[in-house]
Write a protein that holds these residues in place. Structure first.
Motif, mmCIF file in Angstrom:
data_model
loop_
_atom_site.group_PDB
_atom_site.id
_atom_site.type_symbol
_atom_site.label_atom_id
_atom_site.label_comp_id
_atom_site.label_asym_id
_atom_site.label_seq_id
_atom_site.Cartn_x
_atom_site.Cartn_y
_atom_site.Cartn_z
ATOM 1 N N PRO A 25 0.807 -1.226 0.000
ATOM 2 C CA PRO A 25 0.000 0.000 0.000
ATOM 3 C C PRO A 25 0.838 1.274 0.000
ATOM 4 O O PRO A 25 1.935 1.329 0.562
ATOM 5 N N VAL A 26 0.286 2.280 -0.654
ATOM 6 C CA VAL A 26 0.902 3.602 -0.696
ATOM 7 C C VAL A 26 0.217 4.478 0.350
ATOM 8 O O VAL A 26 -1.013 4.531 0.417
ATOM 9 N N ASP A 27 1.010 5.132 1.172
ATOM 10 C CA ASP A 27 0.459 6.004 2.219
ATOM 11 C C ASP A 27 0.101 7.367 1.642
ATOM 12 O O ASP A 27 0.836 7.938 0.832
ATOM 13 N N LEU A 28 -1.050 7.877 2.052
ATOM 14 C CA LEU A 28 -1.487 9.219 1.664
ATOM 15 C C LEU A 28 -2.192 9.798 2.886
ATOM 16 O O LEU A 28 -3.415 9.825 2.981
ATOM 17 N N ARG A 29 -1.381 10.233 3.825
ATOM 18 C CA ARG A 29 -1.923 10.602 5.133
ATOM 19 C C ARG A 29 -2.810 11.852 5.068
ATOM 20 O O ARG A 29 -3.742 11.986 5.837
ATOM 21 N N LEU A 61 -3.772 2.438 -2.784
ATOM 22 C CA LEU A 61 -3.846 3.294 -1.610
ATOM 23 C C LEU A 61 -4.088 2.463 -0.354
ATOM 24 O O LEU A 61 -4.858 1.493 -0.374
ATOM 25 N N HIS A 62 -3.425 2.839 0.734
ATOM 26 C CA HIS A 62 -3.618 2.142 1.999
ATOM 27 C C HIS A 62 -5.089 2.223 2.406
ATOM 28 O O HIS A 62 -5.685 3.309 2.360
ATOM 29 N N LYS A 112 -6.716 2.316 5.199
ATOM 30 C CA LYS A 112 -7.039 3.308 6.220
ATOM 31 C C LYS A 112 -7.046 4.712 5.629
ATOM 32 O O LYS A 112 -7.919 5.540 5.943
ATOM 33 N N ASP A 113 -6.078 5.016 4.769
ATOM 34 C CA ASP A 113 -6.023 6.328 4.149
ATOM 35 C C ASP A 113 -7.198 6.529 3.196
ATOM 36 O O ASP A 113 -7.762 7.627 3.100
#
Length: 601
Positions: free
Chosen positions: A351-355, A428-429, A431-432
């Motif tokens: 997954p890629v983080d996108l906070r 995309l992660h 959670k994000d």
């Protein structure tokens, strides 16, 4: 996808290959459930083996007491008789202690397995994609968690110990019989032939019937749950009589299949008793002639008769076990089918983080289809800049909700990519993704609990002041304060204490508290009256100012707050522009707006 068919559709006409795969699947599940309990299982098995051996020793000890102890007593030697009595007492005490021990152990093992399985089903069904839940009825899910798990519980509570204890007891009994009198063992061996034929007959016929019984039970639950859930529609359309007939038919089917099962037992149990009694009679007659001839001692004959009778005693319990086993096996097949389902929208492997998302949405070469011959959204491109409020309008079935579900990643496109700030939603992660994109639907589902708890679903760590602020923003604060206990009022299941419009306002507050970068409103104002809708729109203008919003609405009054309007028809975007530009034109939206305006006059 499981071999049971489309999203868990229950069938009876499995091919041989499918049946083998179902059995392998069930065995894999059972193995994974038993693996953590291996130590307790071995201890339970040891207790059963030793207790069965102790019980099986009883007739041999009696034979020794009669043939050795009684003659010794005549000669004033009481040691053999005393030994036989003490040995019989000791084996009884050991057997009773170990029986209590393995009953407790098996109960703990059964409860641990049930907790594990129940938790797996709940957690796994939560992870499955929306596609599964839209095609797999709620009644079937409830059936997996209730009647199917109850069938497995009944098997674990008593069935398995009955089986293992019965088998061990029969093995030790047959072994002891052969040791003390091989001839009587031969009689028992001959009796096993009709016993095997009868048991096989029972197994073959009962297997299909028990599977039908589980399906019939599930159909009853499905019908009941759907009728109770849709009671408003049932009473509104006066369909009670039709439901009564349908439910009565299902009850008749369930009764019929269970009557046929009982019919099998009506043949099997008397047949079992007849074979057992015949074997005992043959052992007694043949043994009697040998006692008269002096070839067999009377105590050994008594032990042989007892062993032969005892050999058949567990068979009835094992038949009842087979009853429970078939029900549990069928239930395990269905549960394993649910657990084998894979999400059609899987989590990314890396997954890629996108906070902190900005809210720039892109559809690049996107196409969506359920099947190759059923294209819902033909290939299209669409760019939604961050902070823009976009209204999707069009006739029912135009594809508006499908487009919104792709944006919320309830579905993945058949081709192309949907991006958020340049990141493919599939990468995309999770959670994000859930933090960045929130969808409010027409359903406005509320869970049992307080109003505050329902609003806080959007942000579990929210303070009470934040909850109140969210409610004020969407115009829900005033009616919430008027409830019996304000924000602490229990809404009851599905929001039974509040109106449809109030439920929608609470769901709005929930979404706004989540503070997403992208907010999707799918017919979310349809349950509101005109004053409430205007109040919500005032809140929307403030709350949507710094986020991307996609609004799906039939009411064109909602479109007034949009920066941009997309008109959809048969899955295609046929118009794209500002509300003022489209109203001033001569296209589809201008005609829709004119018709709506005329309807207000």
């Amino acid at each position: 996808m499981s071999v049971t068919g489309v999203q868990g559709e229950e069938r009876l006409d499995y091919t041989k290959a499918e049946s083998r795969e179902i059995r392998r699947r069930s065995v894999r599940l059972l193995g994974s459930l038993l693996r953590p309990q291996r130590a307790k299982l071995w201890l339970t098995a040891a207790a059963i083996v030793v207790s069965s051996a102790a019980q099986a020793a009883g007739p041999a000890i009696i034979a020794f007491g009669i043939d050795q102890g009684i003659p010794a007593l005549v000669e004033q030697n009481w040691y053999p008789a005393a030994f036989a009595g003490l040995a019989y007492l000791l084996t009884g005490v050991v057997g009773a202690f170990l029986i209590a021990m393995y009953i407790r152990l098996s109960a703990r093992i059964g409860q641990a397995i049930l907790i594990d399985l129940r938790t797996r089903v709940f957690l796994h069904t939560q992870r499955l994609s929306l596609e599964f839940h839209e095609s797999y009825t709620s009644g079937r899910i409830i059936s997996r968690q209730t009647s199917d798990l109850d069938a497995i519980r009944e098997l674990l509570d008593e069935g398995l110990t009955l089986l293992v204890r019965g088998l061990m007891y029969m093995v030790f009994t047959a072994g002891a019989l052969v040791i003390i009198d091989p001839t009587s063992g031969l009689v028992l061996l001959v009796a096993l032939v009709p016993l095997g034929i009868l048991t096989r007959w029972f197994q073959v016929r009962s297997q299909a019937l028990f599977r039908r019984s589980r399906v019939a039970s599930a159909q009853l639950i499905v019908k009941f749950v759907e009728t109770m859930t849709g009671m408003r529609a049932v009473q509104a359309f006066r369909s009670e009589k039709r439901n009564e007939a349908e439910f009565g038919g299902l009850v008749e089917d369930y009764r019929d299949v269970n009557a046929r099962v009982l019919g099998l037992f009506a043949v099997y149990n008397p047949g079992l008793a007849f074979i057992g009694n015949t074997a005992v009679a043959a052992t007694l007659v043949l043994g009697g002639f040998r006692v008269v001839d002096g070839a067999l001692e009377i105590g050994v004959l008594l032990a042989a008769v007892l062993y032969t009778k005892r050999f058949f005693d567990p068979m009835e319990d094992m038949a009842m076990f087979y009853n429970g086993y078939q029900s549990a096996s069928s239930a395990l097949e269905k549960i394993s089918g649910v657990l084998e389902e894979e999400p059609s929208v899987p989590d990314p492997a890396h997954p890629v983080d996108l906070r902190r998302a900005e809210g720039h949405v892109g559809f690049e070469g996107v196409q969506f289809e359920y099947t190759r011959d059923r294209v819902i959204l033909p290939r299209f491109d669409l760019d939604l800049p961050a902070g823009q409020t976009v209204a999707l309008v069009g006739a029912t079935g135009a594809g508006k909700t499908t487009l919104a579900k792709l944006l919320a990643r309830f579905y993945d496109p058949s081709d192309g990519v949907v991006t958020l700030d340049g990141v493919d939603l599939r990468e995309l992660h999770p959670k994000d993704l859930r933090r960045a994109i929130v969808m409010v639907t027409q359903e406005a589902y509320l869970f049992s609990g307080s109003v505050a708890d329902n609003i806080a679903l959007g942000k579990p760590a929210a303070t009470f002041d934040e909850i109140v602020a969210a409610a004020k923003a969407v115009g829900a604060h005033e009616f919430i304060e008027g409830l019996p206990n304000g924000y602490d009022t229990d809404v009851n299941k599905r929001g039974g204490r509040v109106s449809a419009g109030q439920r929608q306002l609470i769901s709005f507050a929930r979404a706004f508290l989540a503070d997403p970068a992208v907010l999707i409103l799918d017919e979310a104002t349809s349950s509101l009256d005109i004053p409430s809708e205007r109040l919500v729109q005032e809140g929307l203008q403030t709350l949507l100012a710094d986020r991307t919003a996609v609004i799906i609405a039939h009411r064109l009054s909602t479109v007034a707050i949009a920066d941009r309007v997309l008109v959809m028809e048969q899955g295609r975007i046929i118009e794209d522009g500002s509300p003022a530009d489209l109203i001033g034109g001569s296209g589809r939206f201008a005609a829709m707006h004119a018709a709506w305006r005329d309807s207000l006059v």
